[in-house]
Design a protein around this motif. Structure first.
Motif, short mmCIF file in Angstrom:
data_model
loop_
_atom_site.label_atom_id
_atom_site.label_comp_id
_atom_site.label_asym_id
_atom_site.label_seq_id
_atom_site.Cartn_x
_atom_site.Cartn_y
_atom_site.Cartn_z
N GLN A 62 13.94 -13.86 -9.94
CA GLN A 62 14.15 -12.64 -9.15
C GLN A 62 15.27 -12.83 -8.14
O GLN A 62 16.10 -11.93 -7.96
CB GLN A 62 12.85 -12.21 -8.44
N VAL A 63 15.31 -13.98 -7.51
CA VAL A 63 16.38 -14.27 -6.55
C VAL A 63 17.73 -14.34 -7.26
O VAL A 63 18.72 -13.78 -6.79
CB VAL A 63 16.08 -15.59 -5.79
N LEU A 64 17.75 -14.98 -8.42
CA LEU A 64 19.00 -15.09 -9.18
C LEU A 64 19.47 -13.72 -9.68
O LEU A 64 20.67 -13.45 -9.72
CB LEU A 64 18.83 -16.06 -10.35
N ALA A 65 18.52 -12.86 -10.05
CA ALA A 65 18.88 -11.52 -10.52
C ALA A 65 19.57 -10.74 -9.40
O ALA A 65 20.57 -10.05 -9.64
CB ALA A 65 17.64 -10.78 -11.00
N ILE A 66 19.04 -10.85 -8.20
CA ILE A 66 19.68 -10.18 -7.06
C ILE A 66 21.06 -10.79 -6.81
O ILE A 66 22.03 -10.07 -6.53
CB ILE A 66 18.79 -10.25 -5.81
N ALA A 67 21.18 -12.09 -6.95
CA ALA A 67 22.46 -12.78 -6.72
C ALA A 67 23.53 -12.38 -7.73
O ALA A 67 24.73 -12.45 -7.42
CB ALA A 67 22.26 -14.29 -6.74
N THR A 68 23.13 -11.93 -8.92
CA THR A 68 24.14 -11.49 -9.89
C THR A 68 24.84 -10.22 -9.42
O THR A 68 25.84 -9.81 -10.01
CB THR A 68 23.54 -11.25 -11.29
N GLY A 69 24.35 -9.64 -8.34
CA GLY A 69 25.04 -8.50 -7.73
C GLY A 69 26.43 -8.86 -7.26
O GLY A 69 27.28 -7.97 -7.08
N PHE A 70 26.69 -10.13 -7.06
CA PHE A 70 28.05 -10.55 -6.68
C PHE A 70 29.02 -10.43 -7.85
O PHE A 70 30.23 -10.39 -7.65
CB PHE A 70 28.05 -11.97 -6.12
N LEU A 71 28.48 -10.37 -9.07
CA LEU A 71 29.31 -10.16 -10.25
C LEU A 71 29.36 -8.69 -10.65
O LEU A 71 30.41 -8.18 -11.01
CB LEU A 71 28.78 -10.99 -11.43
N VAL A 72 28.18 -8.07 -10.66
CA VAL A 72 28.05 -6.65 -11.00
C VAL A 72 27.28 -6.01 -9.86
O VAL A 72 26.09 -6.25 -9.70
CB VAL A 72 27.30 -6.46 -12.34
N THR A 73 27.95 -5.23 -9.05
CA THR A 73 27.38 -4.70 -7.81
C THR A 73 26.04 -3.99 -8.01
O THR A 73 25.14 -4.13 -7.20
CB THR A 73 28.38 -3.74 -7.14
N SER A 74 25.89 -3.28 -9.10
CA SER A 74 24.64 -2.54 -9.33
C SER A 74 23.44 -3.48 -9.49
O SER A 74 22.29 -3.06 -9.36
CB SER A 74 24.76 -1.63 -10.55
N MET A 75 23.68 -4.76 -9.76
CA MET A 75 22.57 -5.71 -9.90
C MET A 75 21.90 -6.02 -8.57
O MET A 75 20.76 -6.50 -8.56
CB MET A 75 23.04 -7.00 -10.59
N PHE A 76 22.55 -5.76 -7.46
CA PHE A 76 21.85 -5.88 -6.18
C PHE A 76 20.65 -4.94 -6.19
O PHE A 76 19.53 -5.31 -5.84
CB PHE A 76 22.76 -5.56 -4.99
N PHE A 77 20.90 -3.71 -6.62
CA PHE A 77 19.85 -2.69 -6.68
C PHE A 77 18.84 -2.99 -7.78
O PHE A 77 17.63 -2.99 -7.54
CB PHE A 77 20.51 -1.31 -6.90
#
Length: 113
Positions: free
Chosen positions: A73-88
């Protein structure tokens, strides 16, 4: 206090991780085409996260599976640095993960009485 794994937790947790694996795999082409991320990094992040989701789902019979699922879950949120929508999306999956564990424990605790 020990962490008690219940069948409902396994089912709900595996459902969340299964859907998350699909989304994680799909961020790979989005990162490359839209985010202009280097393909090697995009594949490592996207497919790597998808594989971690599947591994965590397979380990849900043991408490270590829930630890790995939480790291996912933490890594999924961190992928937001690659694809911004992944923060959400990562935050939504983290909320679903927490909710799945809490609801399953409550429901199975109430039915065992």
């Amino acid at each position: 206090m020990s962490f008690q794994v219940t069948p409902g937790m396994r089912r709900l947790g595996a459902s969340v991780l299964g859907m998350e694996a699909i989304v994680a795999g799909l961020i790979t082409p989005v990162a490359i085409v839209v985010g202009k991320v280097e393909p090697a990094l995009a594949v490592t992040a996207g497919i790597g996260l998808a594989v971690l989701c599947v591994v965590a789902a397979g380990l849900l019979k043991k408490p270590v599976g829930y630890l790995l699922g939480s790291v996912v879950q933490v890594l999924a949120i961190a992928t937001g640095f690659l694809v911004t929508s992944m923060f959400f999306l990562g935050a939504i999956f983290a909320a679903l993960w927490i909710t799945a564990i809490m609801v399953a424990r409550r429901v199975e605790g109430a039915t065992s009485r």
